[in-house]
Design a protein around this motif. Structure first.
Motif, mmCIF file in Angstrom:
data_model
loop_
_atom_site.group_PDB
_atom_site.id
_atom_site.type_symbol
_atom_site.label_atom_id
_atom_site.label_comp_id
_atom_site.label_asym_id
_atom_site.label_seq_id
_atom_site.Cartn_x
_atom_site.Cartn_y
_atom_site.Cartn_z
ATOM 1 N N ILE A 41 14.464 41.045 52.516
ATOM 2 C CA ILE A 41 15.267 41.146 53.727
ATOM 3 C C ILE A 41 15.619 39.753 54.241
ATOM 4 C CG2 ILE A 41 15.263 41.934 56.127
ATOM 5 C CD1 ILE A 41 13.456 44.209 55.308
ATOM 6 N N VAL A 42 14.688 38.803 54.095
ATOM 7 C CA VAL A 42 14.923 37.427 54.555
ATOM 8 C C VAL A 42 16.136 36.843 53.848
ATOM 9 C CG1 VAL A 42 13.968 35.096 54.647
ATOM 10 C CG2 VAL A 42 12.498 37.072 55.125
ATOM 11 N N THR A 43 16.259 37.086 52.545
ATOM 12 C CA THR A 43 17.407 36.586 51.776
ATOM 13 C C THR A 43 18.706 37.155 52.305
ATOM 14 O OG1 THR A 43 16.023 36.412 49.800
ATOM 15 C CG2 THR A 43 18.412 36.407 49.467
ATOM 16 N N ILE A 44 18.709 38.449 52.587
ATOM 17 C CA ILE A 44 19.913 39.107 53.100
ATOM 18 C C ILE A 44 20.303 38.530 54.464
ATOM 19 C CG2 ILE A 44 20.858 41.302 53.909
ATOM 20 C CD1 ILE A 44 20.688 41.117 50.909
ATOM 21 N N VAL A 45 19.315 38.365 55.342
ATOM 22 C CA VAL A 45 19.584 37.815 56.680
ATOM 23 C C VAL A 45 20.146 36.396 56.555
ATOM 24 C CG1 VAL A 45 18.537 37.076 58.843
ATOM 25 C CG2 VAL A 45 17.888 39.264 57.839
ATOM 26 N N CYS A 46 19.576 35.596 55.653
ATOM 27 C CA CYS A 46 20.054 34.223 55.467
ATOM 28 C C CYS A 46 21.502 34.202 54.978
ATOM 29 C CB CYS A 46 19.161 33.482 54.472
ATOM 30 S SG CYS A 46 17.534 33.066 55.139
ATOM 31 N N ILE A 47 21.855 35.138 54.111
ATOM 32 C CA ILE A 47 23.239 35.219 53.633
ATOM 33 C C ILE A 47 24.180 35.504 54.801
ATOM 34 C CG2 ILE A 47 24.836 36.617 52.254
ATOM 35 C CD1 ILE A 47 22.643 36.833 50.150
ATOM 36 N N PHE A 48 23.774 36.399 55.677
ATOM 37 C CA PHE A 48 24.613 36.721 56.834
ATOM 38 C C PHE A 48 24.771 35.526 57.782
ATOM 39 C CE2 PHE A 48 24.129 41.141 55.649
ATOM 40 C CZ PHE A 48 25.336 41.691 56.054
ATOM 41 N N LEU A 49 23.801 34.627 57.784
ATOM 42 C CA LEU A 49 23.870 33.469 58.677
ATOM 43 C C LEU A 49 24.651 32.300 58.064
ATOM 44 C CD1 LEU A 49 20.200 33.461 60.007
ATOM 45 C CD2 LEU A 49 22.259 33.953 61.349
ATOM 46 N N LEU A 50 24.894 32.328 56.761
ATOM 47 C CA LEU A 50 25.510 31.202 56.078
ATOM 48 C C LEU A 50 26.911 30.862 56.577
ATOM 49 C CD1 LEU A 50 24.661 31.333 52.263
ATOM 50 C CD2 LEU A 50 24.341 29.427 53.851
ATOM 51 N N SER A 51 27.661 31.864 57.015
ATOM 52 C CA SER A 51 29.045 31.603 57.421
ATOM 53 C C SER A 51 29.127 30.667 58.626
ATOM 54 C CB SER A 51 29.784 32.912 57.728
ATOM 55 O OG SER A 51 29.261 33.532 58.882
ATOM 56 N N ILE A 52 28.015 30.446 59.320
ATOM 57 C CA ILE A 52 27.989 29.515 60.447
ATOM 58 C C ILE A 52 28.347 28.100 59.976
ATOM 59 C CG2 ILE A 52 26.499 28.434 62.183
ATOM 60 C CD1 ILE A 52 24.956 31.047 62.350
ATOM 61 N N LYS A 53 28.048 27.790 58.697
ATOM 62 C CA LYS A 53 28.331 26.458 58.158
ATOM 63 C C LYS A 53 29.825 26.154 58.137
ATOM 64 C CE LYS A 53 26.332 24.550 54.735
ATOM 65 N NZ LYS A 53 25.835 23.371 55.454
ATOM 66 N N LEU A 54 30.674 27.171 58.178
ATOM 67 C CA LEU A 54 32.113 26.932 58.165
ATOM 68 C C LEU A 54 32.621 26.358 59.484
ATOM 69 C CD1 LEU A 54 33.353 30.134 56.289
ATOM 70 C CD2 LEU A 54 33.238 27.792 55.411
ATOM 71 N N LYS A 55 31.832 26.480 60.542
ATOM 72 C CA LYS A 55 32.150 25.939 61.868
ATOM 73 C C LYS A 55 33.546 26.379 62.333
ATOM 74 C CE LYS A 55 29.109 21.970 61.209
ATOM 75 N NZ LYS A 55 28.989 20.501 61.140
ATOM 76 N N ASN A 56 33.788 27.650 62.122
ATOM 77 C CA ASN A 56 35.057 28.238 62.541
ATOM 78 C C ASN A 56 34.827 29.021 63.825
ATOM 79 O OD1 ASN A 56 36.968 30.678 62.602
ATOM 80 N ND2 ASN A 56 37.964 29.331 61.116
ATOM 81 N N LYS A 57 35.661 28.773 64.851
ATOM 82 C CA LYS A 57 35.449 29.408 66.156
ATOM 83 C C LYS A 57 35.507 30.930 66.070
ATOM 84 C CE LYS A 57 37.068 25.611 69.080
ATOM 85 N NZ LYS A 57 38.070 25.186 70.093
ATOM 86 N N ILE A 58 36.459 31.428 65.297
ATOM 87 C CA ILE A 58 36.595 32.890 65.175
ATOM 88 C C ILE A 58 35.368 33.483 64.490
ATOM 89 C CG2 ILE A 58 37.925 34.747 64.101
ATOM 90 C CD1 ILE A 58 40.413 33.040 64.487
ATOM 91 N N LEU A 59 34.892 32.800 63.437
ATOM 92 C CA LEU A 59 33.692 33.291 62.751
ATOM 93 C C LEU A 59 32.469 33.229 63.661
ATOM 94 C CD1 LEU A 59 34.024 31.950 59.099
ATOM 95 C CD2 LEU A 59 33.983 34.334 59.852
ATOM 96 N N LEU A 60 32.417 32.205 64.509
ATOM 97 C CA LEU A 60 31.302 32.120 65.455
ATOM 98 C C LEU A 60 31.340 33.284 66.448
ATOM 99 C CD1 LEU A 60 31.166 28.285 66.232
ATOM 100 C CD2 LEU A 60 29.487 29.661 64.969
ATOM 101 N N ILE A 61 32.535 33.653 66.870
ATOM 102 C CA ILE A 61 32.677 34.820 67.755
ATOM 103 C C ILE A 61 32.246 36.086 67.017
ATOM 104 C CG2 ILE A 61 34.350 36.278 68.958
ATOM 105 C CD1 ILE A 61 35.954 33.708 69.541
ATOM 106 N N PHE A 62 32.627 36.186 65.731
ATOM 107 C CA PHE A 62 32.216 37.335 64.929
ATOM 108 C C PHE A 62 30.694 37.372 64.781
ATOM 109 C CE2 PHE A 62 35.716 39.563 62.514
ATOM 110 C CZ PHE A 62 36.705 39.217 63.420
ATOM 111 N N GLN A 63 30.108 36.205 64.523
ATOM 112 C CA GLN A 63 28.652 36.142 64.405
ATOM 113 C C GLN A 63 27.984 36.600 65.700
ATOM 114 O OE1 GLN A 63 26.333 35.418 62.177
ATOM 115 N NE2 GLN A 63 27.376 34.433 60.467
ATOM 116 N N PHE A 64 28.469 36.086 66.815
ATOM 117 C CA PHE A 64 27.903 36.470 68.114
ATOM 118 C C PHE A 64 28.038 37.972 68.340
ATOM 119 C CE2 PHE A 64 28.437 37.357 72.642
ATOM 120 C CZ PHE A 64 27.255 36.838 73.149
ATOM 121 N N SER A 65 29.196 38.523 68.055
ATOM 122 C CA SER A 65 29.427 39.954 68.260
ATOM 123 C C SER A 65 28.526 40.778 67.343
ATOM 124 C CB SER A 65 30.894 40.305 67.976
ATOM 125 O OG SER A 65 31.756 39.561 68.801
ATOM 126 N N PHE A 66 28.449 40.369 66.086
ATOM 127 C CA PHE A 66 27.640 41.097 65.110
ATOM 128 C C PHE A 66 26.169 41.127 65.513
ATOM 129 C CE2 PHE A 66 24.953 40.883 61.288
ATOM 130 C CZ PHE A 66 25.232 42.121 60.735
#
Length: 287
Positions: A41-66
């Motif tokens: 499960i830790v691996t899966i959670v880490c994969i979901f967090l990886l998109s933060i590295k793109l430093k995209n505002k829209i993706l950050l909003i998606f991360q927050f919402s998710f």
């Protein structure tokens, strides 16, 4: 204005089911890209967090919402938010898909920058295909293979588990014993709509199931012309009507009123056939 705040009196309750539902590869429901895998499960959670590295505002909003939705369901307020089936969470899947796919993009980007890119690229590709994007899941989703539901030899249910899944075994049992939509059937309790749908009966009436004290709190199901119902809790008992009108038919019964052997009811003989998913199957014939 006096606004009561006692809705928070019971506090929040941690529900591990919801955490597992989002991230555990071995959870029964719902089907995920990573179902059937043995990765943590830790691996899966880490994969979901990886998109933060793109430093995209829209993706950050998606991360927050998710993650807000995830936390809402993991720490659901006990008395106000009860259990919900996973099919009611359809609104989370756009976030789910975009975040997950963005994270995979990040993975590939990190590998390509490495001086051993080709080797690492190949290893990553093999890892993703056989541990994340499982071919079996892709095939199941593409052909919508219902035969995998209710398989007693399979610990996993790659589609939402529940009464529909177990009832498929009942459907198969009926087919194996010669039942078709040319035959009459009486079923005790809910389930008439499954029979109507799977065997494509002509629809002639509506079966109403009460779910609350109010007359408006009810579900309505379409019912086939030769599908009869016994549901005493909702004031429905069509067994006599069926056996009076037809010389032969099938009976599906799950209470203990009728035993797992032959019996006689209103001078009609019922022959016990088999039991499936708690339902006892009988056949009656006046000829």
């Amino acid at each position: 204005i006096n606004i009561p705040m006692n809705i928070f009196s019971q506090g929040f309750v941690f529900n591990p089911y919801w955490f597992n539902m989002f991230f555990d590869p071995m959870i029964q429901t719902p089907m995920q890209w990573f179902s059937f895998t043995n990765i943590s499960i830790v691996t899966i959670v880490c994969i979901f967090l990886l998109s933060i590295k793109l430093k995209n505002k829209i993706l950050l909003i998606f991360q927050f919402s998710f993650w807000s939705i995830v936390l809402l369901f993991i720490f659901k307020y006990y008395s106000q938010l009860g259990y919900d089936h996973s099919r009611y969470l359809y609104y989370i899947y756009p976030f789910y898909i975009i975040i997950f796919s963005s994270s995979i993009y990040v993975l590939f980007s990190l590998v390509i920058r490495n001086k051993f890119a080709f080797i690492n690229y190949s290893i990553l590709f093999i890892f993703l295909i056989f541990n994340i994007f499982i071919p079996q899941n892709t095939i199941h989703g593409a052909v919508h293979d219902l035969s995998i539901w209710g398989d007693e030899n399979n610990d996993r249910q790659p589609t939402s588990s529940g009464s529909r899944n177990s009832f498929l075994n009942v459907i198969d049992t009926l087919k194996l014993n010669g039942f078709s939509n040319k035959d009459t059937i009486v079923i005790q309790g809910e389930g008439s709509f499954y029979i109507t749908w799977y065997f494509d009966f002509p629809i002639t009436r509506t079966y109403t199931v009460s779910i609350g004290a109010s007359s408006t709190d009810s579900y309505k199901y379409e019912t086939g012309d030769k599908v009869y119902i016994v549901d005493t809790a909702n004031g429905v008992d069509e067994l006599n009507a069926a056996i009076n009108k037809y010389d032969y038919g099938f009976l599906l019964w799950h209470s203990s009123q009728h035993p797992e052997n032959d019996f006689k009811y209103n001078n009609v003989n019922f022959k016990y056939i088999i039991k499936s998913e708690g339902y006892k199957l009988y056949k009656w014939s006046k000829i």
